[in-house]
Scaffold this active site. Sequence first.
Site, PDB file in Angstrom:
ATOM      1  N   GLY A 110       0.655  -0.939  -0.153  1.00 27.04           N
ATOM      2  CA  GLY A 110       0.087  -0.453  -0.088  1.00 27.04           C
ATOM      3  C   GLY A 110       1.155   1.034  -0.031  1.00 27.04           C
ATOM      4  O   GLY A 110       2.469   1.184  -0.405  1.00 27.04           O
ATOM      5  N   SER A 119       2.311   4.753   1.332  1.00 26.92           N
ATOM      6  CA  SER A 119       3.189   4.915   2.624  1.00 26.92           C
ATOM      7  C   SER A 119       1.889   6.423   3.247  1.00 26.92           C
ATOM      8  O   SER A 119       1.683   7.104   2.280  1.00 26.92           O
ATOM      9  CB  SER A 119       4.414   6.494   2.162  1.00 26.92           C
ATOM     10  N   GLY A 120       2.118   5.860   4.444  1.00 30.12           N
ATOM     11  CA  GLY A 120       1.264   5.613   5.223  1.00 30.12           C
ATOM     12  C   GLY A 120      -0.530   5.439   4.889  1.00 30.12           C
ATOM     13  O   GLY A 120      -1.206   6.044   5.986  1.00 30.12           O
ATOM     14  N   ALA A 121      -0.426   4.508   4.445  1.00 32.94           N
ATOM     15  CA  ALA A 121      -1.458   3.677   4.785  1.00 32.94           C
ATOM     16  C   ALA A 121      -1.392   3.105   5.499  1.00 32.94           C
ATOM     17  O   ALA A 121      -2.835   2.473   5.858  1.00 32.94           O
ATOM     18  CB  ALA A 121      -1.365   2.073   3.509  1.00 32.94           C
ATOM     19  N   GLY A 122      -0.657   2.748   6.424  1.00 36.89           N
ATOM     20  CA  GLY A 122      -0.620   2.386   7.775  1.00 36.89           C
ATOM     21  C   GLY A 122      -0.182   0.223   7.916  1.00 36.89           C
ATOM     22  O   GLY A 122      -0.614  -0.471   8.493  1.00 36.89           O
ATOM     23  N   SER A 162       6.119  -1.397  -1.956  1.00 33.22           N
ATOM     24  CA  SER A 162       5.951  -2.921  -3.263  1.00 33.22           C
ATOM     25  C   SER A 162       5.204  -1.986  -4.240  1.00 33.22           C
ATOM     26  O   SER A 162       3.784  -3.102  -4.254  1.00 33.22           O
ATOM     27  CB  SER A 162       6.149  -3.814  -2.299  1.00 33.22           C
TER      28      SER A 162
END
Length: 206
Positions: free
Chosen positions: A39, A41-44, A113
């Site tokens: 996901g 950056s910052g998605a969790g 990724s």
Amino acid sequence: MQSSVPRDAENIRPQHVDVDKAERATMKGQKACVLWFTGLSGAGKSTISNLVEKKLHAMGRHTYLLDGDNVRLGLCKDLGFTDADRVENIRRVAEVAKLMVDAGLIVLTAFISPFRAERAMARGLVRPGEFIEIHVDTPLDVAEARDSKGLYEKARRGQLRNLTGIDSPYEVPDAPELRLPGASKPPDVLADCVIEIMRQRNILSE
């Protein structure tokens, strides 16, 4: 002095070992697998994968978490963030994950990724059923609002190049085993969703 050790691929053969993956996993009382979190950056990804590992540890499972930032401090510290370097970063991580699965571990990986081909490559390194792709599906505006590292702000100001979602693409998984709504549910609930799919796929048994 030039090394006399032959380095051609034709001179390399797999070395047989008597203790195999199944025996290592059986000793640990579990099935080995890769939980591949992907996901923006910052998605969790890091938050959720950390919670999943804590839950698995509490259940007595043998795990290891490979996180993007931690890997880039060591194994991949020589790589940048060009497309080619991102591909090599994931190749190395995938090979490490394969070795850890062979050791009988439940491996969690938290990496952007961004490219489908590299995620498919990682999947192909292990046996069918040993790879669970987990898309932490958080919209860009939500991930950018979080921006705990200040990466999006730097990218918007032109101070940071090749940030996924801004000037580098993210290829959304077509058919992940699990898609987590990173903006609408708390991380602990999403971690429980991961545990549940592991039970459904008979990776975990009570």
